[in-house]
Design an enzyme around this catalytic site. Structure first.
Site, mmCIF file in Angstrom:
data_model
loop_
_atom_site.group_PDB
_atom_site.id
_atom_site.type_symbol
_atom_site.label_atom_id
_atom_site.label_comp_id
_atom_site.label_asym_id
_atom_site.label_seq_id
_atom_site.Cartn_x
_atom_site.Cartn_y
_atom_site.Cartn_z
ATOM 1 N N ASN A 1 0.864 -1.131 -0.083
ATOM 2 C CA ASN A 1 -0.167 -0.014 -0.113
ATOM 3 C C ASN A 1 0.860 1.304 0.129
ATOM 4 O O ASN A 1 1.598 1.749 1.033
ATOM 5 C CB ASN A 1 -0.769 -0.076 1.351
ATOM 6 C CG ASN A 1 -1.683 1.144 1.595
ATOM 7 O OD1 ASN A 1 -1.843 1.923 0.784
ATOM 8 N ND2 ASN A 1 -2.544 1.149 2.461
ATOM 9 N N LYS B 1 3.600 1.022 2.694
ATOM 10 C CA LYS B 1 3.340 0.159 3.759
ATOM 11 C C LYS B 1 3.304 -1.187 3.366
ATOM 12 O O LYS B 1 2.755 -1.256 2.205
ATOM 13 C CB LYS B 1 1.867 0.690 4.461
ATOM 14 C CG LYS B 1 2.041 2.216 4.941
ATOM 15 C CD LYS B 1 0.585 2.329 5.610
ATOM 16 C CE LYS B 1 0.700 3.642 6.125
ATOM 17 N NZ LYS B 1 -0.742 4.158 6.542
ATOM 18 N N ARG C 1 -2.673 -2.138 -3.278
ATOM 19 C CA ARG C 1 -3.593 -1.306 -3.303
ATOM 20 C C ARG C 1 -3.464 -0.158 -4.525
ATOM 21 O O ARG C 1 -2.274 0.440 -4.579
ATOM 22 C CB ARG C 1 -3.691 -0.330 -2.020
ATOM 23 C CG ARG C 1 -4.646 0.678 -1.886
ATOM 24 C CD ARG C 1 -4.530 1.285 -0.743
ATOM 25 N NE ARG C 1 -5.853 2.269 -0.528
ATOM 26 C CZ ARG C 1 -6.181 2.654 0.704
ATOM 27 N NH1 ARG C 1 -5.500 2.416 1.774
ATOM 28 N NH2 ARG C 1 -7.384 3.149 0.998
ATOM 29 N N HIS D 1 -15.206 8.817 6.374
ATOM 30 C CA HIS D 1 -14.041 8.510 6.741
ATOM 31 C C HIS D 1 -12.920 9.844 6.678
ATOM 32 O O HIS D 1 -12.584 10.374 6.069
ATOM 33 C CB HIS D 1 -13.135 7.500 5.340
ATOM 34 C CG HIS D 1 -11.866 7.287 5.632
ATOM 35 N ND1 HIS D 1 -11.537 6.028 5.900
ATOM 36 C CD2 HIS D 1 -10.826 7.980 5.689
ATOM 37 C CE1 HIS D 1 -10.270 5.946 5.907
ATOM 38 N NE2 HIS D 1 -9.556 7.217 5.869
ATOM 39 N N ARG E 1 -5.452 19.258 1.736
ATOM 40 C CA ARG E 1 -6.361 19.283 0.555
ATOM 41 C C ARG E 1 -7.394 20.462 0.679
ATOM 42 O O ARG E 1 -8.096 20.188 1.525
ATOM 43 C CB ARG E 1 -6.793 17.995 -0.048
ATOM 44 C CG ARG E 1 -6.000 16.976 -0.193
ATOM 45 C CD ARG E 1 -6.297 15.711 -0.467
ATOM 46 N NE ARG E 1 -5.500 14.835 -0.480
ATOM 47 C CZ ARG E 1 -5.588 13.525 -0.297
ATOM 48 N NH1 ARG E 1 -6.569 13.265 0.447
ATOM 49 N NH2 ARG E 1 -4.677 12.678 -0.512
ATOM 50 N N ARG F 1 -4.493 16.617 16.126
ATOM 51 C CA ARG F 1 -4.197 16.529 17.321
ATOM 52 C C ARG F 1 -3.493 18.116 17.642
ATOM 53 O O ARG F 1 -3.592 18.780 18.677
ATOM 54 C CB ARG F 1 -3.220 15.488 17.735
ATOM 55 C CG ARG F 1 -4.032 14.303 17.924
ATOM 56 C CD ARG F 1 -2.792 13.027 18.022
ATOM 57 N NE ARG F 1 -2.474 12.944 16.440
ATOM 58 C CZ ARG F 1 -1.868 11.976 16.259
ATOM 59 N NH1 ARG F 1 -1.667 10.673 17.145
ATOM 60 N NH2 ARG F 1 -1.644 11.552 14.891
ATOM 61 N N GLY G 1 -8.538 8.104 11.243
ATOM 62 C CA GLY G 1 -7.829 8.725 12.561
ATOM 63 C C GLY G 1 -8.558 9.597 13.243
ATOM 64 O O GLY G 1 -8.760 9.630 14.508
ATOM 65 N N GLU H 1 -8.810 -1.847 5.911
ATOM 66 C CA GLU H 1 -8.521 -1.807 4.365
ATOM 67 C C GLU H 1 -7.614 -3.038 4.037
ATOM 68 O O GLU H 1 -7.825 -3.644 2.907
ATOM 69 C CB GLU H 1 -8.081 -0.778 3.869
ATOM 70 C CG GLU H 1 -8.873 0.442 4.021
ATOM 71 C CD GLU H 1 -8.004 1.813 4.553
ATOM 72 O OE1 GLU H 1 -7.482 1.623 5.846
ATOM 73 O OE2 GLU H 1 -8.092 2.834 3.971
HETATM 74 P P1 AMP Z 1 -5.166 8.908 9.346
HETATM 75 O O1 AMP Z 1 -4.960 9.533 8.149
HETATM 76 O O2 AMP Z 1 -6.587 7.963 9.311
HETATM 77 O O3 AMP Z 1 -4.140 8.172 9.973
HETATM 78 O O4 AMP Z 1 -5.603 9.977 10.409
HETATM 79 C C1 AMP Z 1 -4.830 11.167 10.700
HETATM 80 C C2 AMP Z 1 -5.483 12.078 11.573
HETATM 81 O O5 AMP Z 1 -6.162 11.655 12.714
HETATM 82 C C3 AMP Z 1 -4.710 13.278 11.836
HETATM 83 O O6 AMP Z 1 -5.245 14.496 11.628
HETATM 84 C C4 AMP Z 1 -4.486 12.977 13.228
HETATM 85 O O7 AMP Z 1 -4.180 14.213 14.105
HETATM 86 C C5 AMP Z 1 -6.083 12.548 13.831
HETATM 87 N N1 AMP Z 1 -5.894 11.717 14.832
HETATM 88 C C6 AMP Z 1 -5.273 10.444 15.257
HETATM 89 N N2 AMP Z 1 -5.420 10.250 16.653
HETATM 90 C C7 AMP Z 1 -5.949 11.254 17.194
HETATM 91 C C8 AMP Z 1 -6.692 11.611 18.531
HETATM 92 N N3 AMP Z 1 -6.154 10.748 19.403
HETATM 93 N N4 AMP Z 1 -7.090 12.927 18.437
HETATM 94 C C9 AMP Z 1 -7.307 13.474 17.564
HETATM 95 N N5 AMP Z 1 -6.933 13.319 16.387
HETATM 96 C C10 AMP Z 1 -6.458 12.214 16.083
#
Ligand code: AMP
Length: 410
Positions: A10, A17, A96, A207, A240, A291, A337, A389
């Site tokens: 991926n 990954k 992927r 998502h 984006r 975060r 996330g 996924e």
């Molecule tokens: P992903 O692309 O699905 O890995 O998601 C990444 C996003 O999820 C980033 O903006 C992170 O800041 C957010 N994220 C991950 N863990 C947390 C958390 N515990 N609280 C708030 N946002 C988070």
């Protein structure tokens, strides 16, 4: 069926990954996973974890190009260079791919001809397709005899209505394959898969990760989704723009054109602005990471507040649009996330949606890992479900291997 070791690959614009699964008789066991990240830098990251999450290797090699990154992955899979890493002989490889373009719609066995066909549409996803294509060619070369399969994010969205797929542009461009393909399809598919056998009729899945999108799903099939030709469309996300007045892009393009002479050069720069420097990062001027932004908000940062408010406002608007499109909603799922972890984003998005039948329970929403976060009696159930996924890719590979075996017996 006896057990089948499946490698999942991926790639993102700057990372590869990989994970190895043992697939047999309905069971899927992850044996190891790893990542080569920071491609294009002289201090990348390369790590591998075993089945219980123990790090087997963790390094910071220079990864000037994707070739160095994939060479590390290959060495790891062969075992020699990393003695702690034990990999069974691979039975199949699943790749992927964000989109196969207009002609490659189904997940299928990869041949050199298929790669050539998908490569014709690199211009649709210049940040994603070239690295995926490179890795497919390398995998065919380095693992001869091991069947490789492409698993498309666009596959899940092949069912969207023509009205949602057709872009309001002249036919000559539509004929070149410019249409809505959507993305995050494997994530959506995995949510539907996890909800089986009780998939609600009118389902909305958000998502929300660094890339964010939302889909309207009717009886398990995608009918509309926010991302368009590329993942730059739709919701505002980490870096984006999401959907934006095309006049804004033209204005920026003309500004860029004052400095850059070639069209291709100017287009690449515009893409960097719209896909890498915009969204939460662009508005906050601080970070694309939720975060960081939540912390900054606590410290009183107004731009971070504006960026996050804009993000949750757009998600809310799309939920409203999809409720209208589906004629109501039976379930709303948060994933990715932000969707899985950010309590505040979920609360802010759902605030005021009672009239649409979406009522959050503030206390349940705060429980980490809570599956159902809607209030008792909320007409629509609201859930948090992590995407799976890679497991979807393994499932597709197993299914396609099965159909090949059946085909070869005929
Ligand atoms: P992903 O692309 O699905 O890995 O998601 C990444 C996003 O999820 C980033 O903006 C992170 O800041 C957010 N994220 C991950 N863990 C947390 C958390 N515990 N609280 C708030 N946002 C988070």
């Amino acid at each position: 069926m006896h057990s089948l070791p499946v490698l999942v690959l991926n790639s993102g614009s700057s990372s590869i990954k990989f994970a190895v699964y043992e697939a047999g008789d309905g069971a899927r066991t992850q044996l190891l996973e790893g990542t080569a990240d920071g491609i294009g830098t002289d201090q990348g990251q390369f790590w591998i974890k075993d089945a219980v999450g123990k790090k087997l290797t963790d390094e910071t090699p220079a990864l000037p190009t994707r070739a160095e990154a994939f060479a590390l992955v290959e060495q790891a899979l062969r075992g020699g260079a990393f003695p702690a890493v034990e990999v069974p002989e691979l039975g199949a490889i699943g790749h992927r791919m964000v989109s196969g373009g207009p002609t490659v719609v189904e997940n299928q066995r990869i041949t050199p001809e298929l790669i050539d066909e998908m490569e014709k549409y690199t211009a649709f996803a210049p940040l994603h397709t070239p690295i995926a294509i490179y890795i497919m060619r390398e995998a065919l070369r380095l693992f001869p005899g091991v069947p490789n399969f492409v698993c498309l994010d666009s596959y899940f969205h092949r069912t969207i209505a023509p009205m949602a797929a057709r872009m309001p542009i002249p036919e000559e461009y539509a004929a070149m394959g410019v249409r809505r393909y959507g993305a995050h399809g494997l994530s959506y598919e995995s949510i539907v898969h996890q909800l089986q056998p009780r998939v609600p009729e009118r389902l909305i899945v958000a998502h929300l990760g660094n890339g964010a999108s939302i889909s309207a799903i009717w009886r398990g099939a995608s009918v509309d989704t926010s991302m368009g030709l590329t993942p730059t469309g739709g919701l505002i996300s980490g870096t984006r723009t999401g959907d934006i007045d095309p006049g804004v892009l033209l204005f920026i393009l003309r500004k860029i054109g004052e400095q850059k002479t070639g069209t291709a050069e100017a287009a690449n720069e515009l893409e960097r602005v719209a896909a890498k420097r915009a969204g939460l990062l662009g508005v906050s001027g601080l970070s694309n990471d939720m975060r960081d932004l939540r912390q900054a908000i606590k410290a009183g940062d107004k731009e971070a507040r504006l960026a996050v408010d804009q993000f949750t406002w757009t998600v809310k608007k799309w939920i409203g649009a999809f409720v209208a499109e589906l004629g109501g909603v039976d379930m709303l799922v948060f994933t990715g996330g932000i969707g899985e972890n950010d309590i505040d984003s979920r609360a802010e998005i759902c605030a005021g949606l009672d009239a649409l039948g979406i009522v959050l329970d503030a206390e349940r929403n705060k429980v980490r890992g809570a599956a159902v976060i809607s209030a008792e009696g909320s007409p629509a159930e609201v859930r948090v479900i992590p995407p799976a996924e890679e497991l979807m890719i393994v499932n597709h590979v197993v299914r396609l291997m099965g159909s090949e075996a059946v085909g070869s017996r005929q």
